[in-house]
Every structure is written in C-alpha cells, then in structure tokens.
Design a protein around this motif. Structure first.
Motif, PDB file in Angstrom:
ATOM      1  N   PRO A  89      -0.460   4.007  -3.294  1.00  0.00           N
ATOM      2  CA  PRO A  89      -0.889   5.186  -3.538  1.00  0.00           C
ATOM      3  C   PRO A  89      -0.499   6.472  -2.996  1.00  0.00           C
ATOM      4  O   PRO A  89      -0.934   7.671  -3.355  1.00  0.00           O
ATOM      5  N   GLN A  90      -0.200   6.439  -1.659  1.00  0.00           N
ATOM      6  CA  GLN A  90       0.029   7.396  -0.910  1.00  0.00           C
ATOM      7  C   GLN A  90       1.555   8.103  -1.078  1.00  0.00           C
ATOM      8  O   GLN A  90       1.917   9.069  -0.941  1.00  0.00           O
ATOM      9  N   SER A  91       2.184   7.394  -2.391  1.00  0.00           N
ATOM     10  CA  SER A  91       3.440   7.771  -2.683  1.00  0.00           C
ATOM     11  C   SER A  91       3.345   8.722  -3.902  1.00  0.00           C
ATOM     12  O   SER A  91       4.338   9.125  -4.530  1.00  0.00           O
ATOM     13  N   LEU A  92       1.885   9.279  -4.138  1.00  0.00           N
ATOM     14  CA  LEU A  92       1.856  10.121  -5.200  1.00  0.00           C
ATOM     15  C   LEU A  92       2.888  11.359  -5.239  1.00  0.00           C
ATOM     16  O   LEU A  92       3.439  11.585  -6.538  1.00  0.00           O
ATOM     17  N   PRO A  93       3.045  12.089  -4.173  1.00  0.00           N
ATOM     18  CA  PRO A  93       4.323  13.010  -4.278  1.00  0.00           C
ATOM     19  C   PRO A  93       5.237  12.712  -4.846  1.00  0.00           C
ATOM     20  O   PRO A  93       6.001  13.554  -5.630  1.00  0.00           O
ATOM     21  N   LYS A  94       6.055  11.587  -4.690  1.00  0.00           N
ATOM     22  CA  LYS A  94       7.085  11.114  -5.107  1.00  0.00           C
ATOM     23  C   LYS A  94       7.055  10.948  -6.702  1.00  0.00           C
ATOM     24  O   LYS A  94       7.966  11.056  -7.507  1.00  0.00           O
ATOM     25  N   LEU A  95       5.900  10.150  -7.021  1.00  0.00           N
ATOM     26  CA  LEU A  95       5.855  10.214  -8.816  1.00  0.00           C
ATOM     27  C   LEU A  95       5.401  11.372  -9.141  1.00  0.00           C
ATOM     28  O   LEU A  95       6.076  11.553 -10.212  1.00  0.00           O
ATOM     29  N   LEU A  96       4.936  12.407  -8.533  1.00  0.00           N
ATOM     30  CA  LEU A  96       4.737  13.611  -9.402  1.00  0.00           C
ATOM     31  C   LEU A  96       6.406  14.071  -9.365  1.00  0.00           C
ATOM     32  O   LEU A  96       6.533  14.984 -10.383  1.00  0.00           O
TER      33      LEU A  96
END
Length: 924
Positions: free
Chosen positions: A418-425
């Motif tokens: 979940p902390q990988s949200l910036p990379k998903l964005l």
C-alpha cells in the motif's frame, strides 16, 4: 464642522510607504508607526460598521497588504474563496463566543486532536444549506427555492448536475407544472452542460499575438500538453503575430485530466550555428514562460480569449525551456511583462464540464469490484519483480514495462504494497480518462498511509485533486507536534495547488485555528513570502482567513510585526552609520553603538520591543530589553544581538539575533532536517545531543535566529589560547583546556560524553546533507560540552572554492583536536574513540532507513527558490550520501571509507581554519 455629522462615521486615510491607501481605523496607533509617505491625512466616510472596519484595518496591517487590494481583484475565484472562508470564520467565532474560559483554552492551546466531523458536517464542510437558495428562470418569471426544503437528499445534490436536477424536481412537485413544462425543463437540463468525456474532438488552442516581446529576431511559442506543440515563426520586434495560429495537440478533449495545465514558453530563433556533425541548427534563446489551467476552478473547460502575462526569470536546467513545475498564476506586474494573447475554442454551444465525483464512482464501481475479486493472480515471478520495484527510492525512474506491470497488478499493490501508491500513480496513463477514473475509484478503497508516507503525494508529480485529498486525509492522523515538524514543507506545496479552495488549504487553516502554536508558525511561513509575486494573492487569502478565524490571536501577532519593524529600522540606522564612518573603524564602532543604544532607549522602541511572545517560540515571553547588553555583530549585514531579561527564568537572559539582508530560509530547512534527524535517532534510542536552535524567516531577506547560551566558536576558543592567529588552529589542547576550565570532576566526564555524542551526530548530519563552508567560526561548543554547527548557507555538496582551488576536501569535519577531546588527551585510538565511531555508524544506518523521507522533504521544497535547491539533480546528492539502492553492508563500507578520509585529510581542515583565523585577525 457641523456638516461632518457623527464622529464615528468618519476616519482618516493616508498614503503609506508602499504607495498604498491605508485606512487608519485603529486610533491607538501612533503616527510614527503609521509612517505616511507625506504628512497628509485625509478624512473619509466609513462605508460599513466600525467593528468591521477596525477588524479589516488590523488584518491589513498585520499581513502587510491592505484588504482593499484583495477587494479590487476582479476574479470570481478570489471572491468565492473569501466569501466561503468568511462564512466559516464567522461561524467559528460565534462558537468561540459561546465557549467557557476552559473550553476556549482547550480549543486554542490543546496539543490533542479534536474529534472528527460531526453529523452536521459532510466531508469536513459544515452544512449551511439553510443560507443558500436556488433561482430558476421560466420565461418571464423566476422562483427561488430555499435549500432547507430539500429533506434527506442524496449526496448527488452537492454536484453541479445534481443541483440542477434536484432544483427542477422541486419546481415540478411544488408548482404542479404541466407536462409540457416538464419536457421543457428536462430539455434545458440536458443542454446546459456536457460532460467532457463525451467530447471526442482533439484539443486545440488559437495563438493570436504577443506584445512586449524582448526579441529582435523571429519568435516561436512552444506548448507542453502531452507531446509539445510548436508554433510557426513570427516576425517583428515587440509585437508578434503568428501565421497558422491554431495549435492542435495529440490528445482528445475527452482525455484531458481534471488538473491539466497548459505550459507555454516563448523563445527567439537566432542565427543558425554549425554543430559537430556539420549540420546547422537554429540557436534558441528563451524569452518568457507562463502556465495556465485548462479547466477553471469550477471544473468547466475554459473558452474564449485570455491574456497571459508571462514570467521572464527561468529556473536552471529547464527541459525544452518549459516550466511545468512553475506557478499557474500570471505575472501581476503587467506593465513590462510579455503579454501572450491566446484563445480557447468553443467545441459546443454550451459549457463542457468535468464529471462530478459521484458519476465517476457509479461508472467504474462494478468494474472495480470485479477486478478486485481477481487480484492476486499475477504469479510469483511478477510479484518478486513488483517487490523489487516498490523498494526503490523516490528518485528512481520507472521504465514503460515496469509501469505497465504496476498498473496491471494494481490490486496486488493495494493488498501487499500500500505504501507504493506514489509509484502506482506514476504508472497511470493520465491521458486515458478510463484509467484515470479507475484510479479515482481505487483511492476510495486504498488503505490509509502513514502521514510520513503520505507527504510524498503532495509533490508536483501528483497533481490530481482526489490524490491530494487522499493525502490530506492521511495527514489528519498527525499529532500537532508532528504537523509542526513538517509545516515548512506543507506551506511550500501550497504553490502546487492550482486553485485557492483546496483540501490542503482547509486542513492547514483548520489545524492552525485549533492550535495557536501551529497558527503562529503558519502565519509567519506565509507572511515571510508575501513579497513573492507568484504566491502573493494566494498566501494573502489564507492569512486573511486565518486572522478572521483567530481574532484573539491578532493582537499578539501584531505586536510581533511592530517589533520586527522597529528592529529593521535600528538595523538600517547601523548600516548607515557604518557606511558614513567607514574610514575610522574605532570611531565607527563607538558612535554607531551609542546611536543604537539611544534608539533602543526611546519609549517608542523600548515599549514596542518589550513584553512580546517570541516569534521563534510563542511559548517564550520576551519581557524587557536589556539595552546595555545589546549590540550589533561585525559582519556584512550588521545583525542585531538583542538581549532580554526574562522574569520567568529567575533573572536569566534570552538572546535573539535579527538579520536583515540575508535569506534565512535555507538555514530554516537545514535546521528542520537536523531536528528531524534528532527525532529519528531518539526513536531508535540514540540521543546524540543535537542543538537545533530556532531560526525563522519573517520577511523578504529578514528573520530571527536564537542565541544559544553559554557557547563560543571554535575560532574564539583557539584564538584566546594563542597570541598568534596563524598558530591558533594547530593548538590541539585549546578545546580540551577550555572545557576543563568550565567543568571539573564528574562534570568534566559528563561534558566529554556530551561532546562525543554531539560530535558524532553532526559528523553524520553534515556528511549526509553535504553542508559546506565549515570554518572555525561556524562550529560552536557549549560550556556543557555540546558541539553544534551554525550558518548553513551551503548545502547538498556545494563546497566553497577560491581561485579554482577546492578549500574543503573532507566529507565532514573531524579534526585531531576533536579526537583529543573525545579521548580526554590520551594518545592512540582508545575505547572511547571506538565508541565514538560506533555512534557515527549507528546514526548513519538509522538515517538510511528513512532516506525516502529526506528525499521527499527536499523535493517538496523545490519551488521555494532556495539558491542551492532548484532541481531534482540537487537532491541526487542525498541519494548518493545515503547510498540508497545499496545494501546496509555496502553502505556501511562506503561510510567507513568517508570516515577514514575525514580523519586522514583533517590537516587540510586545519590549514583552512588557519587562513580563516588570519583573515579574521586582519579584519579586527
């Protein structure tokens, strides 16, 4: 005289030093504080109630910008924001008036979080529907429906489209309109607005002309919106008109993201130059740039003509001369700015709007639920690859294949990373509205991030409105203490907000009005940058909103503003005196100090400077100025050293330094990071006795610095132990003897331990941050043994050089006289030195584990205008010094090499210090 009427209905007005009409509503102010440009006062009639005028006047004086300037702005977005915050402030102050004394104290000063929104709030906004009306026109008549009649309406009511639907429904039911009228209303509803997703035309703009262009050659315009588009060349000198002026972009209107910005650069096409391959290419010279939003603040696609006043100052290392990270505000200094006239075409005869959030949810929710149920099917191989990608630092670039993998496994990312949200964005294809809509829906079921992780989502790379609202939702879990730690960055990222009314602004105002200490620093962080044209209006609006919602705080802040104005006057007096008597230094010092003392003793200065809450720390009351101990410092800007007697500290004194002429914001940032490092070390049970003294920018190149008591510089300690300045730097016993004189017995052992711990902390911190210009006058030691650094004008590896020779050749300062103190004068490397080295290595590894946080905090400061933090390349220094991307063993090996290098090359530091001591001795 009798024709004047009641005295209460009039007031005086003057033209102040800023050439602005200032209304003198506050009759307690003295004329010496008003400082009119000419000795003329004009009697004018009050336009509204005395209390309102008095409050407006106080706020205008406090924020340094008259509210009539905001009244004069002909911008509906400004008016709507001010109207909304005014209503919210009035409601808040009404509640405050109903509070008991205890309740008010808890609301203003409590460190605890208040409960979340009550039942009368929706999305954190108070429900004031009873104050609103909807007016619907039917041919020759109109009907106004109070929204209080709506009963229990669906949340859809709060969207633009829903508002019209519900209003028409009320008219139909309440007035029993005929079937024909119902059809008419339905037809009207369907054609008032069109969803942008239904418009498949390619997006385009029309370039009309440009004036005041500083180019004698031909000029071109380049636009960045997806793939850059370039206009044809124009001819002329100041006025330019382009042929074939319609520019069509490789993106359809339906795929425009909500936060699309049009980035424009104007550049001159100079004579062609020959390249190494023999081909000739035109030489390009940048002239001006400007950015503007494609949708307005209400979500409506812009149409019609618009004049954009451009900016002429270009940041370093711009790609293709475009500045997408720059402001979307146009240059307010229109007289000399390049003016670019463009036109947004009308694709349809009525408004085109971005779909409301509930429509996005309803359209994508079934697909979202289906894909969520099929998550976890990526396969072990792909999950290993995904894990490796997610563990990279924020500066690492993603290739297209990696982005596709992340987007394909987005539900697996939600479950496992979940902390990988910036990379998903960063992997979302924002030019496809279907993907963008799915992302917005996915955010609704994404787990909450920790506030520290959520900070990255406020970076420029994530402009989407719903992403930023999600980030602010995560920040709500911050304690007041933690929010204070990151307030500097949160104020800076307001620059990335394209619209005044946004989640971050309301969050900061809410927390500031709940806790006065946060409000205090929010006020000063905003006010210190009001002189910057790009944020002047935005920050003024937020300051006005804060003051209206925190009226009891106004007088406290006003006294601080007045005190700083007095200190600036004293500083200017000293600078004038030193210039006048520059030929005789002794006479200059004597006369200038006498003038300073005389000035501070005047009642107007003495009273204004006494009994104020320190801007550096509002919990500290600066009681009365100890004039006899005040002085000015012998450096270029002649900083003032002001000493206060403090009744609360049993006769002890407090000192503050006022500097005017230097930008203290880089020092503020460095000290904030040192404070954070200290916190992270303490969380890991390692206290390295850091001294992050107070530092606050209060205006344009002005600010305050806290004086650390019972401390002296390494240079002074060395010089007092030697009669020859050149030899002082090589006296390794000077520092140890200085500590022995001030400590004996067990106190000396404690002082040595304090020195050892603090030296380890600052060795690691200055290495990681790349702090340069480390001479013996900006390293200090307290009598209790704590070593600390001051003056952070060079960071991120910007080390000083002279005549092309690098003066600083060590990664951090670790001289043999420091080791001499750590080992209490013993020779050879002892157990104490081994402990010191262990402290350094442990501290370094702790910072490495938080490397992403440091990168994020520096990235959020990129638009602040700090001289040594202008691009992502500057932050690369942090990635290298923390050895991000390497294992702990590899990183520790690198640090040990740097440690040995610092110790081995410490003789170069001593030579540098000797040169500094000699130069200082010659100056005196």
């Amino acid at each position: 005289f009798p024709a004047l009427g009641e005295m209460e209905s009039h007031m005086f007005e003057c033209v102040n030093q800023a050439a602005v009409h200032e209304e003198l509503e506050d009759e307690t102010r003295r004329l010496c504080d008003v400082r009119p440009f000419l000795p003329v006062l004009k009697l004018i009639t009050r336009n509204c109630g005395r209390a309102e005028r008095l409050l407006d006047s106080k706020i205008g004086v406090l924020i340094g910008k008259g509210l009539h300037e905001l009244d004069a702005i002909n911008d509906q977005e400004v008016k709507d924001f001010r109207g909304k915050t005014l209503r919210q402030s009035e409601e808040k102050m009404q509640k405050v008036q109903m509070m008991s004394c205890t309740e008010w104290l808890q609301a203003s000063f409590s460190q605890q979080l208040e409960p979340g929104p009550g039942p009368d709030q929706i999305n954190g906004v108070s429900d004031r529907s009873t104050d609103l009306k909807v007016t619907i026109h039917f041919d020759q008549s109109q009907v106004s429906i109070p929204l209080s009649m709506r009963g229990n309406l669906n949340k859809n009511f709060y969207t633009c489209e829903g508002l019209i639907k519900e209003s028409v429904m009320f008219c139909i039911i309440f007035f029993f309109l005929s079937f024909n009228v119902i059809l008419c209303c339905h037809f009207l509803l369907q054609h008032i607005q069109t969803c942008v997703w239904d418009v498949s035309s390619p997006f385009k703009i029309v370039l009309v002309n440009a004036s005041k262009v500083n180019a004698e050659e031909t000029a071109k315009v380049k636009y960045l919106l997806c793939k850059p588009a370039v206009s044809s060349e124009s001819s002329g000198r100041s006025e330019h008109t382009w042929r074939d002026s319609t520019l069509e972009f490789e993106i359809s209107v339906c795929d425009l993201p909500r936060m699309t910005r049009l980035c424009i650069a104007i550049y001159a096409v100079m004579d062609k130059v020959k390249k190494q391959n023999g081909k000739k290419s035109p030489r390009l010279y940048p002239i001006a740039w400007v950015n503007t939003m494609v949708f307005d603040y209400k979500g409506q696609l812009k149409t019609g003509d618009i004049i954009l006043h451009c900016w002429s100052s270009f940041p370093d290392e711009l790609e293709e001369m475009l500045n997408p990270i720059g402001t979307v505000q146009t240059n307010p200094y229109t007289e000399n700015a390049t003016a670019l006239h463009i036109s947004f075409p009308e694709y349809l005869p009525h408004a085109i709007v971005f779909p409301p959030f509930d429509k996005v949810i309803m359209a994508q929710w079934p697909l979202l639920k289906w894909m969520e149920s099929h998550s976890g099917r990526g396969g072990k191989k792909f999950h290993i690859e995904l894990k490796e990608i997610m563990e990279r630092d924020p500066l690492s670039q993603l290739c297209e294949n990696e982005k596709d993998l992340i987007w394909t496994l987005r539900y697996d990312c939600r479950e496992n990373f979940p902390q990988s949200l910036p990379k998903l964005l960063l992997s979302v294809k924002w030019s496809k509205h279907e993907d963008m809509a799915q992302l917005q829906v996915l955010l609704q079921i994404w787990p909450k991030l920790s506030p520290r992780d959520a900070l990255e989502l406020l970076d420029f790379n994530y402009p989407d409105q719903y992403v930023r609202e999600y980030a602010v939702g995560c920040l709500r879990d911050m304690s007041d203490e933690e929010l204070s730690q990151y307030l500097l960055q949160l104020v800076q990222v307001l620059r990335y907000e394209p619209y005044y009314d946004c989640a971050l602004t309301h969050f900061l105002l809410e927390r500031a009005q709940r806790n006065r200490k946060i409000g205090h620093f929010l006020f000063w962080h905003l006010r210190s940058e009001l002189h910057m044209p790009a944020v002047s209006v935005q920050f003024s609006l937020i300051l006005e909103a804060y003051c209206r919602g925190s009226i009891p705080h106004i007088e406290v802040l006003k006294k601080q503003v007045e005190a700083l104005s007095k200190l600036k006057s004293v500083n200017e007096l000293i600078k004038f005196g030193t210039m006048k008597n520059a030929r005789s230094k002794a006479k200059e010092a004597m006369l200038t100090k006498e003038a300073m003392m005389t000035c501070l003793r005047q009642s107007g200065y003495y009273e204004t400077l006494s009994d104020i809450h320190s801007p550096l720390n509002p919990n500290i009351l600066l009681a009365e100025v100890n004039v006899e101990r005040c002085r000015y410092m012998d450096s270029k800007m002649k900083p003032l050293w002001i000493v206060y007697n403090n009744k609360l500290l049993d006769g002890d004194t407090l000192g503050i330094i006022f500097k005017y002429g230097d930008d203290l914001r880089q020092d503020m940032l460095t000290l904030q990071i040192l404070r954070l490092m200290d916190l992270l070390w303490k969380e890991a049970n390692l206290d390295l006795r850091i001294v992050p003294y107070g530092c606050l920018a209060t205006g344009d190149r002005a600010g305050l610095i806290e004086v650390v008591s019972s401390a002296d510089t390494i240079a002074n300690i060395q010089l007092t132990s030697s009669n020859v300045a050149a030899a002082a730097a090589f006296n390794k016993d000077a520092l140890l003897n200085w500590l022995k004189e001030r400590n004996s017995g067990d106190a000396l052992d404690h002082a040595i331990e304090e020195f050892t711990l603090s030296c380890a902390g600052y060795c690691v911190a200055t290495y990681v941050l790349g702090i340069g210009d480390r001479h013996s006058d900006n390293i200090m030691v307290r009598s209790t043994g704590q070593l600390f650094h001051i003056d952070f004008g060079h960071i991120l590896g910007n080390f000083k050089s002279k005549f092309g020779i690098k003066r600083e050749r060590v990664p951090f300062i670790l001289t043999h006289d420091f080791i001499h103190v750590i080992q209490q004068g013993k020779t050879g490397y002892t157990e104490k030195f081994a402990s010191f080295r262990q402290y350094c290595e442990e501290a370094y590894l702790i910072l490495r584990r938080n490397g992403n946080l440091f990168i994020t905090l520096f990235a959020l400061m990129l638009t602040a205008g700090l001289p040594e933090l202008t691009s992502v390349k500057d932050i690369q220094y942090l990635k290298d010094s923390l050895a991000l991307g390497k294992t702990d063993d590899e990183a520790l090996k690198q640090f040990r090499q740097k440690f040995d290098e610092a110790l081995r090359e410490s003789w170069t530091t001593k030579v540098n210090w000797m040169a500094h001591n000699v130069a200082k001795d010659n100056r005196s």
